[in-house]
Design a protein around this motif. Structure first.
Motif, mmCIF file in Angstrom:
data_model
loop_
_atom_site.group_PDB
_atom_site.id
_atom_site.type_symbol
_atom_site.label_atom_id
_atom_site.label_comp_id
_atom_site.label_asym_id
_atom_site.label_seq_id
_atom_site.Cartn_x
_atom_site.Cartn_y
_atom_site.Cartn_z
ATOM 1 N N PRO A 58 0.824 -1.215 0.000
ATOM 2 C CA PRO A 58 0.000 0.000 0.000
ATOM 3 C C PRO A 58 0.862 1.270 0.000
ATOM 4 C CG PRO A 58 -0.671 -1.517 1.742
ATOM 5 C CD PRO A 58 0.623 -2.015 1.200
ATOM 6 N N GLN A 59 0.258 2.375 -0.412
ATOM 7 C CA GLN A 59 0.953 3.661 -0.456
ATOM 8 C C GLN A 59 1.284 4.164 0.945
ATOM 9 O OE1 GLN A 59 1.973 5.367 -3.295
ATOM 10 N NE2 GLN A 59 1.421 3.414 -4.247
ATOM 11 N N ASP A 60 0.319 4.093 1.849
ATOM 12 C CA ASP A 60 0.495 4.612 3.210
ATOM 13 C C ASP A 60 1.079 3.500 4.092
ATOM 14 O OD1 ASP A 60 0.286 5.618 5.809
ATOM 15 O OD2 ASP A 60 -1.680 6.519 5.466
ATOM 16 N N LEU A 61 2.411 3.454 4.161
ATOM 17 C CA LEU A 61 3.070 2.367 4.889
ATOM 18 C C LEU A 61 2.765 2.397 6.379
ATOM 19 C CD1 LEU A 61 6.532 2.149 3.118
ATOM 20 C CD2 LEU A 61 4.569 0.622 2.901
ATOM 21 N N SER A 62 2.708 3.563 6.967
ATOM 22 C CA SER A 62 2.422 3.673 8.395
ATOM 23 C C SER A 62 1.053 3.087 8.725
ATOM 24 C CB SER A 62 2.499 5.145 8.819
ATOM 25 O OG SER A 62 2.218 5.268 10.188
ATOM 26 N N LEU A 63 0.052 3.445 7.933
ATOM 27 C CA LEU A 63 -1.295 2.905 8.147
ATOM 28 C C LEU A 63 -1.338 1.418 7.800
ATOM 29 C CD1 LEU A 63 -4.176 3.489 9.037
ATOM 30 C CD2 LEU A 63 -4.687 4.191 6.671
ATOM 31 N N ALA A 64 -0.582 1.011 6.779
ATOM 32 C CA ALA A 64 -0.537 -0.408 6.400
ATOM 33 C C ALA A 64 0.009 -1.258 7.543
ATOM 34 C CB ALA A 64 0.319 -0.595 5.148
ATOM 35 N N ILE A 65 1.000 -0.739 8.245
ATOM 36 C CA ILE A 65 1.571 -1.461 9.390
ATOM 37 C C ILE A 65 0.533 -1.569 10.494
ATOM 38 C CG2 ILE A 65 3.283 -1.287 11.247
ATOM 39 C CD1 ILE A 65 5.162 -0.027 9.051
ATOM 40 N N LYS A 66 -0.121 -0.454 10.814
ATOM 41 C CA LYS A 66 -1.139 -0.462 11.872
ATOM 42 C C LYS A 66 -2.274 -1.420 11.528
ATOM 43 C CE LYS A 66 -4.291 2.344 14.487
ATOM 44 N NZ LYS A 66 -5.219 3.441 14.484
ATOM 45 N N LYS A 67 -2.757 -1.360 10.297
ATOM 46 C CA LYS A 67 -3.858 -2.239 9.869
ATOM 47 C C LYS A 67 -3.403 -3.696 9.800
ATOM 48 C CE LYS A 67 -7.210 0.722 9.085
ATOM 49 N NZ LYS A 67 -8.583 0.556 9.528
ATOM 50 N N GLY A 68 -2.135 -3.919 9.429
ATOM 51 C CA GLY A 68 -1.602 -5.276 9.381
ATOM 52 C C GLY A 68 -1.528 -5.902 10.759
ATOM 53 N N ILE A 69 -1.085 -5.106 11.736
ATOM 54 C CA ILE A 69 -1.037 -5.605 13.119
ATOM 55 C C ILE A 69 -2.444 -5.879 13.620
ATOM 56 C CG2 ILE A 69 -0.461 -4.960 15.501
ATOM 57 C CD1 ILE A 69 2.019 -3.505 14.301
ATOM 58 N N GLN A 70 -3.375 -5.010 13.281
ATOM 59 C CA GLN A 70 -4.776 -5.219 13.670
ATOM 60 C C GLN A 70 -5.308 -6.508 13.043
ATOM 61 O OE1 GLN A 70 -7.338 -1.924 12.697
ATOM 62 N NE2 GLN A 70 -9.062 -2.770 13.804
ATOM 63 N N PHE A 71 -4.941 -6.785 11.801
ATOM 64 C CA PHE A 71 -5.348 -8.029 11.149
ATOM 65 C C PHE A 71 -4.771 -9.224 11.903
ATOM 66 C CE2 PHE A 71 -4.569 -11.548 8.272
ATOM 67 C CZ PHE A 71 -5.826 -11.737 7.723
ATOM 68 N N LEU A 72 -3.479 -9.164 12.257
ATOM 69 C CA LEU A 72 -2.853 -10.271 12.992
ATOM 70 C C LEU A 72 -3.494 -10.462 14.365
ATOM 71 C CD1 LEU A 72 0.907 -9.704 12.113
ATOM 72 C CD2 LEU A 72 -0.615 -11.480 11.216
ATOM 73 N N ASP A 73 -4.053 -9.382 14.919
ATOM 74 C CA ASP A 73 -4.772 -9.453 16.198
ATOM 75 C C ASP A 73 -6.245 -9.815 16.005
ATOM 76 O OD1 ASP A 73 -2.567 -8.864 17.737
ATOM 77 O OD2 ASP A 73 -2.968 -6.716 17.832
ATOM 78 N N CYS A 74 -6.570 -10.383 14.854
ATOM 79 C CA CYS A 74 -7.922 -10.844 14.528
ATOM 80 C C CYS A 74 -8.956 -9.719 14.611
ATOM 81 C CB CYS A 74 -8.325 -12.032 15.398
ATOM 82 S SG CYS A 74 -7.257 -13.460 15.162
ATOM 83 N N GLY A 75 -8.570 -8.542 14.148
ATOM 84 C CA GLY A 75 -9.497 -7.426 14.068
ATOM 85 C C GLY A 75 -9.524 -6.546 15.290
#
Length: 186
Positions: A58-75
């Motif tokens: 994704p373009q916004d790497l900072s947000l991609a990291i935050k959303k990726g961690i949230q995904f790994l935390d099952c939402g």
């Protein structure tokens, strides 16, 4: 999201972008193993997350990291103020016991599964039977972390250190330090 009424997500919204992800449990475990690595910098760990999870970066790497961690935390939205409890398992070290516990509890042979969504794996993993070797190991580690091992459990832990000690947990207990002081005459 209600996992009983919605399908597990295979896309993450990062700002205005809808990004496909590799949601297979094996891939997500590899990401978590990177986060547990002492050899990688924080930046390296975030790079592993972004490169492994997203099919296109994704373009916004900072947000991609935050959303990726949230995904790994099952939402779940990670609370940055929350205290991180001491780990009681390691996917790397406990892999064979986790495999057996999932198989014994749920009848699922993880090796034979082509794709298993990360969230589904986490929910199954979180609900393994208490009589599995893995559940007993986690219980002993948790009691040790809280200083609640019985005398018999301390003996078991001591005799099984090679299996029960996690790499991050190689610090001697207060009892071991006291024993070494006495041994050295102090």
């Amino acid at each position: 999201m209600n996992v009983l009424t919605n399908k597990f997500p295979t896309k993450i919204q990062v700002g205005e972008e809808i990004c496909e992800v590799d949601a297979d449990f094996r891939n997500c475990i590899r990401i978590i193993e990177a986060f547990e690595s002492e050899e990688l910098t924080t930046g390296d760990k975030y790079e592993v997350l972004v490169r492994r999870l997203y099919r296109q970066i994704p373009q916004d790497l900072s947000l991609a990291i935050k959303k990726g961690i949230q995904f790994l935390d099952c939402g779940d939205d990670p609370d940055e103020e929350a205290r991180t409890p001491k780990r009681v398992y390691s996917f790397q070290k406990d892999g064979r016991f986790i495999y057996s516990a999932v198989r014994q509890t749920h009848g699922l042979d993880l090796e034979e599964v082509e794709f298993l969504h990360w969230w589904k794996f986490v929910f199954l993993f979180s609900d393994v039977k208490s009589d599995t070797t893995f559940a007993n190991m986690v219980s002993l580690r948790d009691k040790r972390n809280r200083g609640k091992l019985s005398k018999e459990e301390r003996v078991i832990f001591s005799r099984s250190r090679e299996i029960l000690d996690l790499d991050y947990d190689n610090q001697p207990t207060e009892e071991e330090r006291e024993f070494m002081r006495r041994l050295k005459g102090g």
